[in-house]
Scaffold this motif. Structure first.
Motif, mmCIF file in Angstrom:
data_model
loop_
_atom_site.group_PDB
_atom_site.id
_atom_site.type_symbol
_atom_site.label_atom_id
_atom_site.label_comp_id
_atom_site.label_asym_id
_atom_site.label_seq_id
_atom_site.Cartn_x
_atom_site.Cartn_y
_atom_site.Cartn_z
ATOM 1 N N ARG A 119 0.849 -1.191 0.000
ATOM 2 C CA ARG A 119 0.000 0.000 0.000
ATOM 3 C C ARG A 119 0.883 1.240 0.000
ATOM 4 O O ARG A 119 1.844 1.332 0.776
ATOM 5 C CB ARG A 119 -0.939 -0.005 1.206
ATOM 6 N N VAL A 120 0.535 2.203 -0.872
ATOM 7 C CA VAL A 120 1.302 3.441 -0.987
ATOM 8 C C VAL A 120 0.336 4.614 -0.938
ATOM 9 O O VAL A 120 -0.609 4.691 -1.725
ATOM 10 C CB VAL A 120 2.119 3.491 -2.292
ATOM 11 N N VAL A 121 0.579 5.527 -0.017
ATOM 12 C CA VAL A 121 -0.278 6.696 0.180
ATOM 13 C C VAL A 121 0.568 7.947 0.032
ATOM 14 O O VAL A 121 1.657 8.054 0.608
ATOM 15 C CB VAL A 121 -0.949 6.666 1.568
ATOM 16 N N LEU A 133 -1.983 11.516 -8.523
ATOM 17 C CA LEU A 133 -1.258 10.457 -7.825
ATOM 18 C C LEU A 133 -2.008 9.129 -7.900
ATOM 19 O O LEU A 133 -1.414 8.073 -8.129
ATOM 20 C CB LEU A 133 -1.040 10.843 -6.364
ATOM 21 N N VAL A 134 -3.319 9.187 -7.723
ATOM 22 C CA VAL A 134 -4.120 7.962 -7.698
ATOM 23 C C VAL A 134 -4.445 7.472 -9.111
ATOM 24 O O VAL A 134 -4.298 6.293 -9.416
ATOM 25 C CB VAL A 134 -5.415 8.188 -6.891
ATOM 26 N N SER A 135 -4.880 8.381 -9.979
ATOM 27 C CA SER A 135 -5.372 7.973 -11.300
ATOM 28 C C SER A 135 -4.262 7.672 -12.299
ATOM 29 O O SER A 135 -4.431 6.842 -13.191
ATOM 30 C CB SER A 135 -6.291 9.053 -11.878
ATOM 31 N N ALA A 141 -4.004 5.895 -2.433
ATOM 32 C CA ALA A 141 -4.777 7.016 -1.918
ATOM 33 C C ALA A 141 -3.853 8.208 -1.778
ATOM 34 O O ALA A 141 -2.626 8.071 -1.805
ATOM 35 C CB ALA A 141 -5.422 6.670 -0.571
ATOM 36 N N ALA A 142 -4.446 9.399 -1.631
ATOM 37 C CA ALA A 142 -3.651 10.610 -1.449
ATOM 38 C C ALA A 142 -4.404 11.589 -0.563
ATOM 39 O O ALA A 142 -5.631 11.673 -0.618
ATOM 40 C CB ALA A 142 -3.332 11.254 -2.800
ATOM 41 N N VAL A 143 -3.647 12.314 0.246
ATOM 42 C CA VAL A 143 -4.203 13.265 1.209
ATOM 43 C C VAL A 143 -3.764 14.674 0.834
ATOM 44 O O VAL A 143 -2.573 14.923 0.623
ATOM 45 C CB VAL A 143 -3.715 12.953 2.639
ATOM 46 N N LEU A 154 -5.262 10.330 7.043
ATOM 47 C CA LEU A 154 -4.129 9.410 7.040
ATOM 48 C C LEU A 154 -4.468 8.143 7.807
ATOM 49 O O LEU A 154 -4.113 7.037 7.379
ATOM 50 C CB LEU A 154 -2.902 10.094 7.645
ATOM 51 N N ARG A 155 -5.165 8.286 8.924
ATOM 52 C CA ARG A 155 -5.574 7.111 9.686
ATOM 53 C C ARG A 155 -6.561 6.261 8.882
ATOM 54 O O ARG A 155 -6.528 5.030 8.931
ATOM 55 C CB ARG A 155 -6.195 7.550 11.016
#
Length: 285
Positions: A119-121, A133-135, A141-143, A154-155
């Motif tokens: 998993r990479v966020v 970043l996601v598409s 995921a991205a915040v 983030l949590r």
């Protein structure tokens, strides 16, 4: 005599100040028609714009990639992940990348995935960047840290905590990530761009609370220089170029046209105005 244009550092921002376009200016100069033995005359096509400052077939003719994905930013991302990330394929590790839409961060997240993270966020400063970043770049995921709900998001996106943190920004963003890291996790200390315009030592000191979290959770936080791995640069360039040609490593660039705009490009990069590598196109000929 030939006439050339060159970018010159005109002034420095000073302590605790941000660089502006006016710190640079472009002037004309004379270039002798003849060259002496041992000299070579070249034409500049692209300039790299960084907080620091090969064979075209390796990048299918995309010469600017040598300034980014298959250059110093790419090598920095590669060696940071491989040498300091302690990625273990099959271990279900979660990686978080700050400055994730920048030249290095956009590559680090992808390389983390290629090396075995499950998993990479990413963390960035706009909804547009998060969407890319996601598409486009394969992040899970991205915040958007500017929305004010970073701790909660983030949590939500890292329910099992954070095992590896590729830190490009430092400051408050990194304090939030560090508070959610797991026991025996790892921080890859790549950059601290949020602190670069402040008169503080590098790396900047952490708060007592964050220092306690690092100590209590046995979190490693290692700085590194890509030049430490000079003996691996050739192999790294070949690996990066192979991933690019195979479509496994996606490349984004922000291109500013004109040598006269180098100052504005540098200023924009320092403020996060770029997506991927910020470069200056000097000539298309």
């Amino acid at each position: 005599m030939g006439i050339i244009r060159r970018a010159v550092l005109h002034s420095r921002p000073g302590k605790n100040s941000e660089p502006v376009a006016e710190n640079f200016f472009v002037e004309e100069a004379n270039l002798p028609d003849g060259i002496a033995e041992g000299q070579v005359k070249v034409q500049t096509l692209y300039l790299s714009v960084d907080p620091y400052m090969l064979d075209p077939e390796l990048v299918d003719g995309h010469l600017s990639y040598f300034l980014g994905a298959v250059g110093m930013p790419g090598l920095t991302a590669l060696f940071g992940v491989k040498e300091k990330g302690h990625v273990t394929p099959g271990a279900s590790q979660t990686m978080v990348v700050s400055g994730a839409a920048g030249a290095c961060g956009s590559l680090a997240g992808q390389i983390g995935r290629l090396e075995g993270c499950s998993r990479v966020v990413g963390i960035s400063g706009s909804d547009e960047k998060c969407s890319i970043l996601v598409s486009e770049l394969g992040f899970d995921a991205a915040v958007n840290y500017k929305r004010g709900n970073m701790t909660q998001k983030l949590r939500e996106f890292c329910p099992a905590g954070v095992d590896i943190y590729f830190d490009n920004v430092g400051g408050d963003v990194s304090d939030v990530v560090l508070s959610q890291m797991n026991q025996n996790s790892h921080v890859i200390l790549c950059g601290q761009i949020s602190q670069y315009n402040k008169d503080v030592p590098y790396p900047p000191p952490l708060s007592p609370q964050t220092e306690a979290a690092l100590r209590d959770k046995n979190i490693t936080r290692d700085r590194f220089l890509v030049l430490w791995y000079a003996d691996k640069h050739e192999a790294g360039i070949l690996q990066l170029s192979q991933w690019v040609r195979e479509g496994k490593l996606k490349v984004r660039e922000t291109v500013t046209k004109g040598l006269e705009n180098i100052g504005a490009a540098f200023q924009s990069m320092m403020k996060g105005g770029n997506i991927g590598k910020q470069i200056v196109l000097v000539s298309e000929e």
